[in-house]
Design a protein around this motif. Structure first.
Motif, PDB file in Angstrom:
ATOM      1  N   ASN A  25     -12.300  43.689  64.339  1.00 12.83           N
ATOM      2  CA  ASN A  25     -13.447  43.402  63.478  1.00 12.83           C
ATOM      3  C   ASN A  25     -14.448  42.490  64.178  1.00 12.83           C
ATOM      4  O   ASN A  25     -15.648  42.696  64.070  1.00 12.83           O
ATOM      5  N   ARG A  26     -13.959  41.474  64.880  1.00 12.26           N
ATOM      6  CA  ARG A  26     -14.867  40.566  65.587  1.00 12.26           C
ATOM      7  C   ARG A  26     -15.615  41.280  66.709  1.00 12.26           C
ATOM      8  O   ARG A  26     -16.801  41.050  66.905  1.00 12.26           O
ATOM      9  N   LEU A  28     -16.269  44.513  66.838  1.00 13.18           N
ATOM     10  CA  LEU A  28     -17.201  45.423  66.174  1.00 13.18           C
ATOM     11  C   LEU A  28     -18.419  44.652  65.644  1.00 13.18           C
ATOM     12  O   LEU A  28     -19.552  45.114  65.791  1.00 13.18           O
ATOM     13  N   GLU A  29     -18.192  43.474  65.051  1.00 16.72           N
ATOM     14  CA  GLU A  29     -19.296  42.620  64.584  1.00 16.72           C
ATOM     15  C   GLU A  29     -20.244  42.281  65.725  1.00 16.72           C
ATOM     16  O   GLU A  29     -21.460  42.378  65.588  1.00 16.72           O
ATOM     17  N   LYS A  30     -19.680  41.844  66.837  1.00 17.51           N
ATOM     18  CA  LYS A  30     -20.496  41.457  67.990  1.00 17.51           C
ATOM     19  C   LYS A  30     -21.363  42.622  68.468  1.00 17.51           C
ATOM     20  O   LYS A  30     -22.537  42.436  68.782  1.00 17.51           O
ATOM     21  N   ILE A  31     -20.784  43.823  68.515  1.00 19.28           N
ATOM     22  CA  ILE A  31     -21.516  44.979  69.020  1.00 19.28           C
ATOM     23  C   ILE A  31     -22.582  45.435  68.028  1.00 19.28           C
ATOM     24  O   ILE A  31     -23.739  45.629  68.384  1.00 19.28           O
ATOM     25  N   VAL A  32     -22.201  45.580  66.757  1.00 16.88           N
ATOM     26  CA  VAL A  32     -23.127  46.094  65.744  1.00 16.88           C
ATOM     27  C   VAL A  32     -24.261  45.116  65.476  1.00 16.88           C
ATOM     28  O   VAL A  32     -25.421  45.511  65.345  1.00 16.88           O
ATOM     29  N   LEU A  33     -23.939  43.826  65.397  1.00 13.66           N
ATOM     30  CA  LEU A  33     -24.946  42.823  65.046  1.00 13.66           C
ATOM     31  C   LEU A  33     -25.631  42.203  66.268  1.00 13.66           C
ATOM     32  O   LEU A  33     -26.457  41.303  66.126  1.00 13.66           O
ATOM     33  N   TYR A  34     -25.311  42.701  67.471  1.00 15.79           N
ATOM     34  CA  TYR A  34     -25.890  42.162  68.697  1.00 15.79           C
ATOM     35  C   TYR A  34     -27.420  42.133  68.680  1.00 15.79           C
ATOM     36  O   TYR A  34     -28.017  41.077  68.934  1.00 15.79           O
ATOM     37  N   PRO A  35     -28.110  43.238  68.360  1.00 11.77           N
ATOM     38  CA  PRO A  35     -29.587  43.190  68.374  1.00 11.77           C
ATOM     39  C   PRO A  35     -30.148  42.180  67.369  1.00 11.77           C
ATOM     40  O   PRO A  35     -31.059  41.417  67.691  1.00 11.77           O
ATOM     41  N   ALA A  36     -29.613  42.167  66.157  1.00 13.69           N
ATOM     42  CA  ALA A  36     -30.103  41.223  65.136  1.00 13.69           C
ATOM     43  C   ALA A  36     -29.852  39.783  65.558  1.00 13.69           C
ATOM     44  O   ALA A  36     -30.733  38.923  65.406  1.00 13.69           O
ATOM     45  N   ASN A  37     -28.676  39.501  66.106  1.00 14.75           N
ATOM     46  CA  ASN A  37     -28.372  38.134  66.533  1.00 14.75           C
ATOM     47  C   ASN A  37     -29.238  37.709  67.706  1.00 14.75           C
ATOM     48  O   ASN A  37     -29.656  36.550  67.790  1.00 14.75           O
ATOM     49  N   LEU A  38     -29.543  38.621  68.591  1.00 16.38           N
ATOM     50  CA  LEU A  38     -30.406  38.293  69.726  1.00 16.38           C
ATOM     51  C   LEU A  38     -31.819  37.952  69.247  1.00 16.38           C
ATOM     52  O   LEU A  38     -32.419  36.977  69.713  1.00 16.38           O
ATOM     53  N   VAL A  39     -32.347  38.728  68.300  1.00 19.61           N
ATOM     54  CA  VAL A  39     -33.676  38.444  67.745  1.00 19.61           C
ATOM     55  C   VAL A  39     -33.672  37.099  67.017  1.00 19.61           C
ATOM     56  O   VAL A  39     -34.576  36.284  67.197  1.00 19.61           O
ATOM     57  N   MET A  40     -32.648  36.865  66.194  1.00 21.49           N
ATOM     58  CA  MET A  40     -32.573  35.586  65.461  1.00 21.49           C
ATOM     59  C   MET A  40     -32.465  34.407  66.434  1.00 21.49           C
ATOM     60  O   MET A  40     -33.122  33.379  66.238  1.00 21.49           O
ATOM     61  N   ASP A  41     -31.654  34.541  67.467  1.00 20.51           N
ATOM     62  CA  ASP A  41     -31.531  33.463  68.458  1.00 20.51           C
ATOM     63  C   ASP A  41     -32.850  33.235  69.187  1.00 20.51           C
ATOM     64  O   ASP A  41     -33.205  32.093  69.500  1.00 20.51           O
ATOM     65  N   ALA A  42     -33.604  34.291  69.471  1.00 16.96           N
ATOM     66  CA  ALA A  42     -34.908  34.140  70.127  1.00 16.96           C
ATOM     67  C   ALA A  42     -35.874  33.400  69.207  1.00 16.96           C
ATOM     68  O   ALA A  42     -36.620  32.520  69.650  1.00 16.96           O
ATOM     69  N   ALA A 163     -30.469  27.610  75.090  1.00 17.53           N
ATOM     70  CA  ALA A 163     -29.151  27.840  75.695  1.00 17.53           C
ATOM     71  C   ALA A 163     -28.328  28.811  74.841  1.00 17.53           C
ATOM     72  O   ALA A 163     -27.628  29.680  75.377  1.00 17.53           O
ATOM     73  N   ASP A 164     -28.419  28.696  73.510  1.00 13.67           N
ATOM     74  CA  ASP A 164     -27.710  29.610  72.605  1.00 13.67           C
ATOM     75  C   ASP A 164     -28.218  31.038  72.784  1.00 13.67           C
ATOM     76  O   ASP A 164     -27.440  31.988  72.785  1.00 13.67           O
ATOM     77  N   PHE A 165     -29.529  31.206  72.947  1.00 17.77           N
ATOM     78  CA  PHE A 165     -30.109  32.534  73.175  1.00 17.77           C
ATOM     79  C   PHE A 165     -29.598  33.130  74.488  1.00 17.77           C
ATOM     80  O   PHE A 165     -29.184  34.290  74.534  1.00 17.77           O
ATOM     81  N   ILE A 166     -29.610  32.323  75.555  1.00 19.94           N
ATOM     82  CA  ILE A 166     -29.167  32.815  76.872  1.00 19.94           C
ATOM     83  C   ILE A 166     -27.690  33.201  76.832  1.00 19.94           C
ATOM     84  O   ILE A 166     -27.309  34.272  77.313  1.00 19.94           O
ATOM     85  N   THR A 167     -26.842  32.354  76.228  1.00 19.70           N
ATOM     86  CA  THR A 167     -25.418  32.706  76.152  1.00 19.70           C
ATOM     87  C   THR A 167     -25.189  33.882  75.212  1.00 19.70           C
ATOM     88  O   THR A 167     -24.256  34.656  75.409  1.00 19.70           O
ATOM     89  N   GLY A 168     -26.064  34.052  74.204  1.00 20.70           N
ATOM     90  CA  GLY A 168     -25.956  35.180  73.282  1.00 20.70           C
ATOM     91  C   GLY A 168     -26.170  36.510  73.969  1.00 20.70           C
ATOM     92  O   GLY A 168     -25.623  37.539  73.536  1.00 20.70           O
ATOM     93  N   ILE A 169     -26.951  36.527  75.032  1.00 17.85           N
ATOM     94  CA  ILE A 169     -27.149  37.761  75.805  1.00 17.85           C
ATOM     95  C   ILE A 169     -25.799  38.262  76.323  1.00 17.85           C
ATOM     96  O   ILE A 169     -25.556  39.451  76.413  1.00 17.85           O
ATOM     97  N   PHE A 170     -24.897  37.322  76.607  1.00 21.74           N
ATOM     98  CA  PHE A 170     -23.574  37.643  77.138  1.00 21.74           C
ATOM     99  C   PHE A 170     -22.492  37.587  76.059  1.00 21.74           C
ATOM    100  O   PHE A 170     -21.320  37.353  76.346  1.00 21.74           O
ATOM    101  N   PHE A 171     -22.902  37.747  74.774  1.00 16.22           N
ATOM    102  CA  PHE A 171     -22.000  37.822  73.631  1.00 16.22           C
ATOM    103  C   PHE A 171     -21.283  36.506  73.304  1.00 16.22           C
ATOM    104  O   PHE A 171     -20.281  36.519  72.615  1.00 16.22           O
TER     105      PHE A 171
END
Length: 186
Positions: A25-26, A28-42, A163-171
């Motif tokens: 589940n974790r 799958l969450e990371k993969i599915v929500l990756y684009p949304a989390n990257l935008v929010m972190d930006a 820093a959170d945005f940059i590390t978020g690129i790498f999940f």
């Protein structure tokens, strides 16, 4: 080809039971929500607020500990602020500071639901463990400033969120603020 093999390998682990259901589940969450989390972190990396009212303000800040300026007055603001605060609010109070010594009696008195109400009343050096910083109403590490009279604008960048945005690129979620599936349940 390498990407395809990696996806096939992950899918194989997911479907053969090589990874526990909670881990599945974790992932799958990371993969599915990756684009949304990257935008929010930006979007988290900066603050832009605009206000209007009987107010006079000038501030230049290298963190909450190193800044100078002053303010007096009341204004209504449109917020795109730190810690995902979006909306309207009424800010009132005053402050003065030179380098790291000053006084402050400032707060957001009324606001829409996504903007934190707070009051900071302090004398002397601003401490990072102050509840206003710990609860996410303001960012101790912000760099930027505010300027205006009658119409004011705030512009800040947030190094920890960068820093959170940059590390978020790498999940990797440095701040622990990424969206998860449970955020979408009623």
């Amino acid at each position: 080809m390498k990407k395809f093999l990696m996806v096939v390998g992950i899918a194989g682990l997911l479907f053969t039971g090589g990874i526990a259901k909670a881990d599945t589940n974790r992932i799958l969450e990371k993969i599915v929500l990756y684009p949304a989390n990257l935008v929010m972190d930006a979007l988290d990396t900066f603050t832009v607020n605009v206000g209007i009212g009987p107010v006079l303000e000038a501030r230049l800040q290298a963190t909450a500990a190193i800044w100078g300026g002053g303010r007096v007055g009341l204004c209504g603001k449109v917020y795109k602020a730190y810690n995902r605060q979006y909306g309207l609010g009424v800010e009132d109070g005053w402050y003065w500071e030179f380098v790291s010594i000053g006084e402050e009696n400032l707060g957001v008195l009324e606001s829409t639901s996504l903007v934190n109400k707070y009051t900071e009343n302090r004398t002397g050096f601003p401490e990072p463990f102050n509840p206003v910083y710990r609860n996410g109403s303001r960012d101790y590490w912000a760099i930027g400033g505010s300027l205006g009279g009658l119409v004011i604008g705030d512009l800040y960048i947030h190094p920890v969120d960068i820093a959170d945005f940059i590390t978020g690129i790498f999940f990797y979620d440095l701040k622990g603020d990424d969206l998860i599936f449970d955020d979408f349940t009623w």
